[in-house]
Design an enzyme around this catalytic site. Structure first.
Site, PDB file in Angstrom:
ATOM      1  CG  HIS A  20     -20.041  43.462  42.915  1.00 30.18           C
ATOM      2  ND1 HIS A  20     -19.294  43.512  44.075  1.00 30.18           N
ATOM      3  CD2 HIS A  20     -19.532  42.424  42.205  1.00 30.18           C
ATOM      4  CE1 HIS A  20     -18.387  42.539  44.063  1.00 30.18           C
ATOM      5  NE2 HIS A  20     -18.500  41.871  42.927  1.00 30.18           N
TER       6      HIS A  20
ATOM      7  CG  ASP B 167     -15.043  39.984  43.694  1.00 30.04           C
ATOM      8  OD1 ASP B 167     -15.904  40.702  43.168  1.00 30.04           O
ATOM      9  OD2 ASP B 167     -15.303  38.903  44.250  1.00 30.04           O
TER      10      ASP B 167
ATOM     11  CD  GLU C 191     -21.798  39.999  43.004  1.00 25.65           C
ATOM     12  OE1 GLU C 191     -21.781  39.127  42.140  1.00 25.65           O
ATOM     13  OE2 GLU C 191     -20.983  40.014  43.957  1.00 25.65           O
ATOM     14  CD  GLU C 192     -18.642  39.458  46.338  1.00 22.24           C
ATOM     15  OE1 GLU C 192     -19.044  38.287  46.257  1.00 22.24           O
ATOM     16  OE2 GLU C 192     -17.678  39.901  45.697  1.00 22.24           O
TER      17      GLU C 192
ATOM     18  CG  ASP D 187     -18.227  40.690  39.664  1.00 23.05           C
ATOM     19  OD1 ASP D 187     -17.250  41.020  40.349  1.00 23.05           O
ATOM     20  OD2 ASP D 187     -19.134  39.943  40.082  1.00 23.05           O
TER      21      ASP D 187
ATOM     22  CG  HIS E 208     -14.882  36.023  47.575  1.00 22.83           C
ATOM     23  ND1 HIS E 208     -16.029  35.293  47.446  1.00 22.83           N
ATOM     24  CD2 HIS E 208     -15.052  37.106  46.774  1.00 22.83           C
ATOM     25  CE1 HIS E 208     -16.860  35.889  46.600  1.00 22.83           C
ATOM     26  NE2 HIS E 208     -16.287  36.987  46.175  1.00 22.83           N
TER      27      HIS E 208
HETATM   28 ZN   LIG Z   1     -17.642  40.138  42.278  1.00 22.56          ZN
END
Ligand SMILES: [Zn+2]
Length: 490
Positions: free
Chosen positions: A281, A293, A325-326, A354, A454
């Site tokens: 992603h 990420d 994707e998130e 990922d 994140h």
């Molecule tokens: Zn990810």
């Protein structure tokens, strides 16, 4: 065009020389098949240092765009263009595949849920029931039809109401589906109801202590195009007790969709009826630049694609850089949904990457054969063989590896859901490293694999260079092997 031809010709010479060098080395008899030769070559060509350059570029893009590359932002679009331009220049056939996401959603007035026949009874909005954001607007009066309910409820949460398409066998299109909360996501139930032709959806709480009230919860799903509400157990129980009841269900909301693009790049050579798909992603979360990420997976598969651009692959290799994707696997989900049955059949396998360079990494391989016996079951046939092939790479280097539950919580989810075997590597997110993993991989037990998961600090300093290098090689190895040989996949 002219420049590309020259570049191509030069590249071919370079590659031919490299192949000759690989072939000239003394090799055991087992190492002379093209998949082995090209895997060794590609592993040499794909380096952590090259992948790091892509990470630097993605970091610059984020920095220039408010610190994020999230869906719907200029940072995502710049990431898309960066990847697409590199692949086009390398000679790939590149497609920008549009996908939708929710840009904004607002409820204009409280929803309506009223029994209209045989009796008349109005339920209290935002108490007895709530609109499910991001429900499309709709005003429908129709008979309610129960879908695989467990009433009275089981002692522990376990209802699979609406989780399987078979639950809707006998469902009459145009009716309002009455569904019970349970083991699968609300979104799954709503999607299945939509496919069955429901005109609206009422999901009610399952009924155990602590699971009786209605509340509001954003389910991130709107594609069924029908109004949907979440009701308390009492409402659901009452509607279920009177089959044939007609209700009016109304949601008054404004749903605005945005568009992003998956970047899809395909080799010009290779059997189009035997496609090897490789995905990562491309979007980050809004909070940060998303370099581990998933800049890490992006960089590794991009570099793999660039380095193998002139390989005479036997199978078509299709690289996918997924949007959104998130916010719910939207890019991969809509891509798979948009494939015809014939197009799906041609995809022999899907590899997903990922997060492959977590600072406190572990080499985790998707547990496609469920040998760990944890969480989700095994993947579709072929998933075990993919896990085996990835494991072989680490075994040959004398590196440890562990399994990670094949739970479908990344872009391989939509692929395994339609029976396409999948596999991949993951170096860990917010979970804590175990003592066993510290013994295998170093790092620190009891600390998250990625302490910046994140967050705004997921920058180029949040990358473990060794993990990036090793996993880029592992990816190169597996992609090259499958590009030439998929006989291991049933
Ligand atoms: Zn990810």
């Amino acid at each position: 065009m002219h420049i590309n031809l020259r570049r191509g010709a030069t590249g071919f010479v370079a590659m031919a020389t490299a192949v000759a060098l690989v072939l000239a080395q003394p090799t055991p008899a087992s190492a002379t098949s093209p998949d082995d030769v090209f895997a060794k070559l590609l592993v040499k060509q794909v380096t952590g240092a090259h992948a790091k350059q892509h990470l630097n570029a993605l970091q610059s893009i984020a920095t220039a765009n408010g610190g994020t590359r999230a869906a719907g932002t200029p940072g995502y679009r710049a990431s898309r263009d960066y990847v697409a331009n590199k692949l086009r220049k390398a000679g790939y056939k590149v497609t920008l595949d549009p996908i939708n996401f929710v840009q904004s959603w607002a409820e204009n007035s409280p929803p309506t849920l009223t029994q209209t026949a045989p009796n008349s009874k109005a339920y209290v909005p935002n108490e007895d029931f709530f609109t499910f954001p991001p429900s499309p607007a709709g005003d429908v009066t129709a008979q309610v039809q129960a879908v695989d309910l467990t009433l009275p409820p089981a002692p522990t949460p376990s209802s699979t109401s609406g989780c399987e398409t078979a639950d809707f066998n006998g469902f009459v299109a145009g009716r309002i589906a009455l569904i019970q909360r349970g083991t699968c996501p609300y979104a799954t139930k709503v999607r299945n109801a939509g496919f069955a032709g429901a005109a609206g959806v009422i999901i009610f709480n399952e009924g155990q202590p602590g699971r009786t009230d209605a509340f509001t919860v954003d389910i991130g799903e709107w594609r069924a195009g029908i109004p949907m509400v979440f009701a308390d157990f009492a409402v659901g129980n009452e509607l279920a007790a009177a089959p044939g009841t007609t209700v009016r269900l109304k949601v008054d909301a404004t749903l605005k969709l945005g568009t992003d693009h998956n970047v899809i790049a395909e080799t010009r050579l290779g059997n189009p009826r035997n496609v090897v798909m490789v995905g990562a992603h491309l979007d980050s979360v809004p909070a940060g630049p998303g370099i581990n990420d998933n800049g890490s997976g992006t960089a590794a598969i991009l570099e793999t694609a660039l380095q193998m651009r002139l390989y005479p692959v036997r199978n078509k290799v299709r690289f996918a850089f997924w949007a959104a994707e998130e916010i719910g696997l939207l890019g991969s989900d809509q891509y798979v949904e948009g494939l015809s049955a014939a197009e799906r059949d041609r995809i022999r396998l899907y590899l997903n990457f990922d997060m492959i360079a977590s600072p406190n990494y572990a080499y985790k391989l998707y547990d496609g054969d469920n040998s760990d016996g944890e969480g989700s079951p095994a993947g579709p046939p072929g998933s075990a063989q993919i896990e085996r092939q990835l494991a072989n790479f680490f075994d040959r280097r004398g590196l440890g590896h562990v399994g990670t539950d094949f739970d479908g919580r990344s872009d391989y989810g939509p692929f395994i859901a339609v029976g396409i075997p999948a596999g991949g590597i993951f170096t860990g997110a917010e979970g804590l490293k175990t003592a066993e993993e510290q013994a295998l991989f170093g790092g620190t037990a009891g600390v998250a694999y990625d302490v910046c998961y994140h967050q705004a600090c997921d920058t180029t300093t949040n990358i473990n260079a060794t993990a990036l290098d090793v996993n880029a090689d592992a990816i190169a190895d597996s992609v090259a092997r499958f590009a030439f040989n998929t006989t291991a996949i049933p």
